[in-house]
Design a protein around this motif. Structure first.
Motif, PDB file in Angstrom:
ATOM      1  N   UNK A   1       0.933  -1.163   0.057  1.00  0.00           N
ATOM      2  CA  UNK A   1       0.032   0.096   0.010  1.00  0.00           C
ATOM      3  C   UNK A   1       0.818   1.215   0.014  1.00  0.00           C
ATOM      4  N   UNK A   2       0.693   2.311  -0.835  1.00  0.00           N
ATOM      5  CA  UNK A   2       1.348   3.605  -0.903  1.00  0.00           C
ATOM      6  C   UNK A   2       1.109   4.544   0.297  1.00  0.00           C
ATOM      7  N   UNK A   3       1.996   4.768   0.899  1.00  0.00           N
ATOM      8  CA  UNK A   3       1.999   5.688   2.206  1.00  0.00           C
ATOM      9  C   UNK A   3       1.587   7.060   1.626  1.00  0.00           C
ATOM     10  N   UNK A   4       0.707   7.803   2.090  1.00  0.00           N
ATOM     11  CA  UNK A   4      -0.089   8.878   1.804  1.00  0.00           C
ATOM     12  C   UNK A   4      -0.448   9.174   0.322  1.00  0.00           C
ATOM     13  N   UNK A   5      -1.580   8.301   0.172  1.00  0.00           N
ATOM     14  CA  UNK A   5      -1.844   7.978  -1.300  1.00  0.00           C
ATOM     15  C   UNK A   5      -2.273   9.415  -2.256  1.00  0.00           C
ATOM     16  N   UNK A   6      -2.981  10.111  -1.354  1.00  0.00           N
ATOM     17  CA  UNK A   6      -3.701  11.307  -2.100  1.00  0.00           C
ATOM     18  C   UNK A   6      -3.048  12.566  -1.742  1.00  0.00           C
ATOM     19  N   UNK A   7      -3.494  13.520  -2.403  1.00  0.00           N
ATOM     20  CA  UNK A   7      -3.130  14.838  -2.084  1.00  0.00           C
ATOM     21  C   UNK A   7      -3.503  15.277  -0.851  1.00  0.00           C
ATOM     22  N   UNK A   8      -4.701  14.911  -0.489  1.00  0.00           N
ATOM     23  CA  UNK A   8      -5.070  15.347   0.962  1.00  0.00           C
ATOM     24  C   UNK A   8      -4.195  14.840   1.975  1.00  0.00           C
ATOM     25  N   UNK A   9      -3.890  13.407   1.858  1.00  0.00           N
ATOM     26  CA  UNK A   9      -3.243  12.862   2.877  1.00  0.00           C
ATOM     27  C   UNK A   9      -1.736  13.237   2.996  1.00  0.00           C
ATOM     28  N   UNK A  10      -1.138  13.879   1.788  1.00  0.00           N
ATOM     29  CA  UNK A  10       0.041  14.523   1.720  1.00  0.00           C
ATOM     30  C   UNK A  10       0.354  15.825   2.497  1.00  0.00           C
ATOM     31  N   UNK A  11      -1.162  16.513   2.223  1.00  0.00           N
ATOM     32  CA  UNK A  11      -1.120  17.815   3.037  1.00  0.00           C
ATOM     33  C   UNK A  11      -1.207  17.577   4.420  1.00  0.00           C
ATOM     34  N   UNK A  12      -1.839  16.626   4.791  1.00  0.00           N
ATOM     35  CA  UNK A  12      -1.804  16.344   6.300  1.00  0.00           C
ATOM     36  C   UNK A  12      -0.635  15.875   7.034  1.00  0.00           C
ATOM     37  N   UNK A  13       0.246  14.914   6.093  1.00  0.00           N
ATOM     38  CA  UNK A  13       1.382  14.571   6.530  1.00  0.00           C
ATOM     39  C   UNK A  13       2.377  15.820   6.637  1.00  0.00           C
ATOM     40  N   UNK A  14       2.339  16.893   5.476  1.00  0.00           N
ATOM     41  CA  UNK A  14       3.333  18.090   5.682  1.00  0.00           C
ATOM     42  C   UNK A  14       3.082  18.758   7.058  1.00  0.00           C
ATOM     43  N   UNK A  15       1.545  19.047   7.495  1.00  0.00           N
ATOM     44  CA  UNK A  15       1.382  19.758   8.632  1.00  0.00           C
ATOM     45  C   UNK A  15       2.086  18.943   9.816  1.00  0.00           C
ATOM     46  N   UNK A  16       2.036  17.564   9.883  1.00  0.00           N
ATOM     47  CA  UNK A  16       2.567  16.725  10.856  1.00  0.00           C
ATOM     48  C   UNK A  16       4.285  16.947  10.898  1.00  0.00           C
ATOM     49  N   UNK A  17       4.722  16.786   9.799  1.00  0.00           N
ATOM     50  CA  UNK A  17       6.058  17.059   9.706  1.00  0.00           C
ATOM     51  C   UNK A  17       6.573  18.463  10.302  1.00  0.00           C
ATOM     52  N   UNK A  18       5.701  19.707   9.744  1.00  0.00           N
ATOM     53  CA  UNK A  18       6.057  21.079  10.251  1.00  0.00           C
ATOM     54  C   UNK A  18       6.023  20.882  11.836  1.00  0.00           C
ATOM     55  N   UNK A  19       4.791  20.232  12.405  1.00  0.00           N
ATOM     56  CA  UNK A  19       4.646  20.173  13.896  1.00  0.00           C
ATOM     57  C   UNK A  19       5.913  19.681  14.615  1.00  0.00           C
ATOM     58  N   UNK A  20       6.592  18.412  13.873  1.00  0.00           N
ATOM     59  CA  UNK A  20       7.631  17.965  14.605  1.00  0.00           C
ATOM     60  C   UNK A  20       8.821  18.779  14.664  1.00  0.00           C
ATOM     61  N   UNK A  21       9.082  19.503  13.252  1.00  0.00           N
ATOM     62  CA  UNK A  21      10.385  20.435  13.258  1.00  0.00           C
ATOM     63  C   UNK A  21      10.088  21.571  14.247  1.00  0.00           C
ATOM     64  N   UNK A  22       8.779  22.093  14.364  1.00  0.00           N
ATOM     65  CA  UNK A  22       8.455  23.121  15.423  1.00  0.00           C
ATOM     66  C   UNK A  22       8.915  22.680  16.808  1.00  0.00           C
ATOM     67  N   UNK A  23       8.349  21.289  17.228  1.00  0.00           N
ATOM     68  CA  UNK A  23       8.882  20.724  18.398  1.00  0.00           C
ATOM     69  C   UNK A  23      10.140  20.922  18.697  1.00  0.00           C
ATOM     70  N   UNK A  24      10.893  20.712  17.724  1.00  0.00           N
ATOM     71  CA  UNK A  24      12.466  20.407  17.646  1.00  0.00           C
ATOM     72  C   UNK A  24      13.057  21.820  17.898  1.00  0.00           C
ATOM     73  N   UNK A  25      12.423  22.704  17.175  1.00  0.00           N
ATOM     74  CA  UNK A  25      12.952  24.170  17.441  1.00  0.00           C
ATOM     75  C   UNK A  25      12.898  24.548  18.777  1.00  0.00           C
ATOM     76  N   UNK A  85      11.406  25.256   7.586  1.00  0.00           N
ATOM     77  CA  UNK A  85      10.097  25.246   7.957  1.00  0.00           C
ATOM     78  C   UNK A  85       9.097  25.836   6.466  1.00  0.00           C
ATOM     79  N   UNK A  86       9.810  26.731   5.830  1.00  0.00           N
ATOM     80  CA  UNK A  86       8.851  27.454   4.591  1.00  0.00           C
ATOM     81  C   UNK A  86       8.667  26.305   3.458  1.00  0.00           C
TER      82      UNK A  86
END
Length: 687
Positions: A1-25, A85-86
């Motif tokens: 199965x493809x991880x983050x198959x749709x654009x909607x899933x990709x957008x949600x995943x992007x926000x998760x990654x940004x959240x983790x980067x912010x926590x690390x900052x 982050x950008x």
């Protein structure tokens, strides 16, 4: 199965990654505060306890230095994280290793690596990492990359590109080829920035091969106008700093750039790629520095101006002669001639009773032939006096030693560089090829041969602190200039330019000539032109055909040639073009004249019609945004959304060098090009 198959899933995943980067900052910010507080505590303790014993002071000093170093690295990490982050990433490949037979792993690619310590895995891979090379080099299907443990083979089952700006995904494209044409076209159609930008999102396969080439000791990049060669060279530097970390740092790199404006224009590419800026210099600074900056000289810009405004045939012949390989060969023979004929030993009466015979002094001059000629005098003096001590138990005083050295130096007739250089032209039977200008000013073409002669006689000029040298606009330097560079910088080099864009046709070098000068070197070519629309590229090709150039098919307006009744009407016509530029969506306009004096004159005339025009002269040191008026020489390497080229009549553009200038001016335009002239003279022959 493809991880983050749709654009909607990709957008949600992007926000998760940004959240983790912010926590690390946030975590690193806390860490920075802790280090600052600890340093303050140490400081307070030292201030309030004046009678601490030396051992405690030493251990506290070590602790302070450690905390400071750790704090610096944490601040550096925070700065890097804030940058991503950008645009956390721009591409993705799903790769399955052959050995494993497991399912494919998604690999997100960005400007920097980001490791998630909670998940214990890389969420983002640096574009320079070995695994990321597959994004640029391979399509769907079989793929491989070179890891530190050897070649890893497998399959790419998915390839995606994203346009993310300010942490928001604008779109996503499924891509089977390297860089999808849609993304490339969108990036190429956008407006020119005030500075050169990084191009990691659109690096093409042939560009990637150049960036990652670690084998060539001298890499010569011949790139057509608009092929992105300067950008590629800077990305190559960023790649080498990443791949050879520990062996080379930004302090070990030097760029030879054509002028201060160009140096400023490219200055933010490396910081954008997460690397520190590197030192830059000019060919003139290097050559004059070898000669202890003691001669006045005509600079490159002044040579070009003279060739454009009042070209004398003898001046052209002098430049051409000094840019030939035959000239270097004769210079080498002359240096050998100096070795054999310029030292005439005579007896030296050292004291009332001691005379050192001429034959013995001559013998020592030959003995130390491994030393450059002017370096021998000191060594010879020491050796002669040492032998006298051993054989006759004679110890010379400082005054006697200085006298002997002075007398030996006087026996050498080659102590004055200028005189020696003059002698060379007499020796080859071409005294007319050397001409000193008024106020004892050297011609630009004499600076390099004089420096070459000086190094050969003095030695000791190797710049060993430079581990990688980058030379831009390679075509504008002559073989003898490259010979000096070879003596000075024995390090690895990246040399780039375009033989079709020489503003110095009488003293220029092709890629093959440069390779011949260095006797080693790999030539790699960039033939695709990305800057201009198909119509502008086609127009430029009619002025000066480059058979290697492949235009990218991006269509736009046809270039226009506007004819005016007289010079005044031409100026007001240009003012109208400026007004329509201001009402357009374009952000940069270059008004490119043949010479700087024409640019200054036009800038003054346009002041009555419009304001906010910046003159870019050879004295400028910064690149400014908006409307620029400049000469073709200063515009080299720059690009503008729109370009206007005034005075394109046959009186102004008719010689070979004029043709080169016109070609350079035309190829600066990305989207729109207009040429103007008045009927007082026919249209230029190259149009």
């Amino acid at each position: 199965m493809i991880f983050n198959q749709t654009e909607k899933q990709e957008k949600k995943y992007l926000q998760q990654v940004i959240g983790i980067i912010n926590d690390t900052i946030n975590t690193t910010s806390t860490s920075v505060k802790e280090h600052v507080d600890t340093l303050q505590e140490y400081k307070d303790y030292l201030w309030s306890n004046k009678d601490i014993d030396p051992h405690e002071i030493r251990s506290m000093r070590e602790s302070i230095l450690n905390h400071f170093a750790l704090g610096e690295s944490v601040i550096d990490k925070r700065r890097r994280l804030s940058k991503i982050l950008d645009i956390p990433y721009f591409g993705r490949i799903d790769f399955r290793k052959k050995k494993d037979g497991n399912q494919a792993i998604p690999i997100y690619i960005g400007i920097h690596t980001f490791y998630d310590f909670n998940e214990k895995k890389n969420l983002i891979y640096d574009w320079r990492a070995p695994i990321s090379s597959m994004f640029y080099d391979h399509e769907l299907g079989e793929a491989s990359y070179l890891s530190p443990t050897g070649e890893i083979n497998g399959d790419i089952s998915l390839k995606r590109q994203y346009r993310i700006r300010k942490g928001k995904m604008e779109y996503m494209i499924e891509s089977s080829v390297t860089v999808h044409d849609d993304i490339l076209q969108k990036e190429l159609s956008s407006n020119a920035d005030d500075k050169m930008k990084n191009i990691v999102t659109t690096i093409q396969r042939e560009q990637n091969r150049i960036i990652r080439n670690e084998d060539a000791p001298v890499l010569i990049i011949q790139g057509v106008a608009g092929s992105g060669k300067t950008s590629i060279a800077l990305h190559r530097i960023a790649y080498l700093l990443y791949a050879q970390k520990g062996q080379i740092s930004s302090k070990d790199i030097l760029i030879i750039s054509p002028n201060k404006v160009f140096a400023d224009y490219i200055s933010n590419v490396l910081p954008e790629l997460g690397e520190e800026t590197v030192s830059e210099t000019s060919m003139e600074q290097i050559l004059s520095g070898i000669l202890d900056n003691k001669y006045k000289y005509q600079n490159f810009f002044e040579q070009i101006t003279e060739l454009l405004e009042k070209p004398a045939q003898e001046f052209i012949e002098r430049i051409q002669y000094k840019a030939s390989f035959d000239f270097i060969s004769r210079l080498d023979k002359f240096i050998l001639y100096i070795e054999n004929n310029y030292f005439k030993a005579v007896d030296v009466k050292l004291t009332k009773y001691i005379t050192i015979p001429a034959g013995y002094i001559e013998e020592q001059f030959r003995r130390f032939n491994r030393y450059p000629m002017r370096q021998r005098f000191e060594t010879m003096t020491d050796y002669i006096l040492e032998m006298m001590n051993i054989q006759y138990n004679f110890t010379a005083t400082t005054a006697e030693k200085n006298l002997l050295k002075k007398e030996i130096r006087k026996m050498f007739a080659g102590n004055n560089d200028i005189q020696l250089y003059k002698n060379f032209f007499e020796w080859v039977g071409k005294p007319e090829m050397f001409k000193m200008r008024k106020n004892r000013t050297l011609e630009y073409a004499d600076l390099a041969p004089l420096a070459y002669l000086h190094i050969s006689l003095e030695g000791n000029f190797v710049q060993s602190h430079v581990k990688h040298l980058l030379i831009d606009e390679m075509q504008d330097y002559s073989p003898v200039q490259y010979k000096v560079i070879q003596k000075l910088y024995p390090c690895r080099k990246t040399i780039l330019g375009d033989a079709s864009q020489s503003v110095n046709p009488y003293g220029s070098s092709t890629a093959d000539m440069i390779r011949k000068t260095f006797t080693t070197g790999e030539i790699m070519k960039l033939c695709k032109s990305y800057r201009s629309t198909f119509e502008i590229t086609n127009f430029a090709q009619k002025i000066q055909t480059n058979h290697e150039l492949e235009p990218i098919i991006r269509h736009g307006e046809q270039p226009e040639i506007l004819q005016f009744k007289n010079a005044e009407k031409e100026v007001s016509g240009i003012a109208d073009l400026i007004t329509s530029f201001k009402n357009s969506n374009y952000t940069s306009l270059g008004i490119i004249c043949k010479t700087e004096s024409q640019a200054k004159e036009l800038a003054q005339k346009l002041q009555t019609y419009t304001e906010h025009i910046s003159l870019l002269s050879n004295q400028s040191s910064a690149y400014v945004k908006g409307i620029i008026i400049t000469s073709a020489h200063m515009a080299k390497g720059l690009e503008f959304d729109e370009v206007i080229i005034p005075q394109t009549d046959d009186r102004n553009y008719h010689s070979n060098i004029d043709k080169s200038m016109l070609y350079v001016a035309v190829t600066r335009a990305m989207h729109k090009l207009t040429l103007t002239y008045s009927v007082s003279a026919p249209i230029c022959r190259f149009l």
